[in-house]
Design an enzyme around this catalytic site. Structure first.
Site, PDB file in Angstrom:
ATOM      1  N   LYS A  11      55.724  65.545  62.167  1.00 53.14           N
ATOM      2  CA  LYS A  11      56.380  66.813  62.557  1.00 53.14           C
ATOM      3  C   LYS A  11      55.317  67.877  62.857  1.00 53.14           C
ATOM      4  CE  LYS A  11      60.346  65.292  59.963  1.00 53.14           C
ATOM      5  NZ  LYS A  11      61.534  65.598  59.185  1.00 53.14           N
ATOM      6  N   GLY A 173      64.296  65.223  54.649  1.00 53.61           N
ATOM      7  CA  GLY A 173      63.530  66.288  53.999  1.00 53.61           C
ATOM      8  C   GLY A 173      64.195  66.872  52.769  1.00 53.61           C
ATOM      9  N   SER A 213      64.089  60.834  53.697  1.00 56.26           N
ATOM     10  CA  SER A 213      63.549  60.814  52.338  1.00 56.26           C
ATOM     11  C   SER A 213      63.112  59.421  51.878  1.00 56.26           C
ATOM     12  CB  SER A 213      64.526  61.455  51.341  1.00 56.26           C
ATOM     13  OG  SER A 213      64.722  62.820  51.667  1.00 56.26           O
TER      14      SER A 213
HETATM   15  P1  PGA Z   1      61.728  62.816  55.710  1.00 52.44           P
HETATM   16  O1  PGA Z   1      61.893  62.918  57.319  1.00 52.44           O
HETATM   17  O2  PGA Z   1      61.154  61.441  55.442  1.00 52.44           O
HETATM   18  O3  PGA Z   1      60.792  63.899  55.353  1.00 52.44           O
HETATM   19  O4  PGA Z   1      63.084  62.962  55.134  1.00 52.44           O
HETATM   20  C1  PGA Z   1      62.309  61.819  58.086  1.00 52.44           C
HETATM   21  C2  PGA Z   1      62.397  62.205  59.538  1.00 52.44           C
HETATM   22  O5  PGA Z   1      62.804  63.320  59.837  1.00 52.44           O
HETATM   23  O6  PGA Z   1      62.071  61.399  60.424  1.00 52.44           O
END
Ligand code: PGA
Length: 251
Positions: A11, A173, A213
């Site tokens: 990201k 997230g 997550s």
């Molecule tokens: P996360 O994000 O593992 O931090 O939940 C996954 C994603 O958005 O691809």
């Protein structure tokens, strides 16, 4: 034969020195990555070339987004053709953050999928419901609509090139992961609609990743689900040790 894939979505995180540190650690760890797992790293676009040059050839890189247009007056945008010309093999398309914050509709996402395929970039197509849709039992409808509108105009040969990532928005997230049962159920459902529209063969061959997550502690169980072919990992991909454990869990 479907591929096992673990992709790390950085990201909008890390300065350039931090990005290089992570990349170098992953390069060092890469000798311990299982040979049958395709590892993909998706840094911010600005870092794609630098990260590519530090990674072993066996690891691939992905952009986090691209334009639906070929070229021209689209300030700030990057085309799929540009990605291809820089050695970027994959592109995440339709991430829920793009849908939510940048107004990407299923229609735009379909155009981006087409732009990727036209230019030889493999799209990692993201789908997934928000919490209220899950709570009201609408989640199968939501995901079915997303998949159908973005992908079902493709030929069988084209669809075979696509990677699907199921990412329930409520799990992204948040530290709240879908249970193994919830992930498996939705992955099997996605495979069933692909089988209905195309064929059992293509449904069996397409890789469907889970995202939301995923961490070093839960990856093994999630990836052990028969219809889960690996993961799209956000937060936990920012730490080399955690991401390495997750990659090893996909074996
Ligand atoms: P996360 O994000 O593992 O931090 O939940 C996954 C994603 O958005 O691809």
């Amino acid at each position: 034969m479907r591929k096992k894939i673990v992709a790390g979505n950085w990201k909008m995180n890390k300065s350039w020195p931090e990005a290089m540190e992570l990349t170098k650690s992953l390069s060092l760890n890469s000798s311990s990555f299982p040979a049958d797992v395709q590892v993909i790293v998706s840094p911010p676009a600005l870092y794609l070339q630098g990260v590519r040059s530090e990674l072993p050839e066996t690891l691939a890189i992905a952009a986090q987004n691209c334009s639906q247009h070929e070229s021209g007056a689209y300030t700030g945008e990057i085309s799929a053709g540009m990605l291809k010309s820089m050695g970027v093999a994959y592109c995440i398309i339709g991430h829920s953050e793009r849908r939510q914050y940048y107004g990407e509709t299923n229609e735009v996402i379909r155009e981006k999928i087409d732009a990727c395929l036209k230019n030889g970039v493999t799209p990692i197509f993201c789908c997934g419901e928000i919490l209220s849709e899950r709570n009201s039992g609408e989640h199968f409808n939501t995901v079915s609509t997303q998949v159908k509108q973005a992908l079902f105009h493709l030929s069988e040969e084209q669809l075979a090139l696509v990677v699907i990532a199921y990412e329930p928005v409520w799990a992204i997230g948040t530290g709240v992961t879908a249970s193994n049962e919830q992930a498996e159920e939705m992955h099997a459902f996605i495979r069933s609609i692909v089988a209905q529209h195309y064929s059992e063969t293509i449904a069996n061959d397409i890789s469907i990743l889970y995202g939301g997550s995923v961490n070093a502690a839960n990856a093994k169980e999630l990836f052990a689900c028969p219809n889960v072919d690996g993961g799209l990992v956000g937060g936990a991909s920012l730490k080399a040790a955690d991401f390495t454990t997750i990659i090893q869990a996909a074996q």
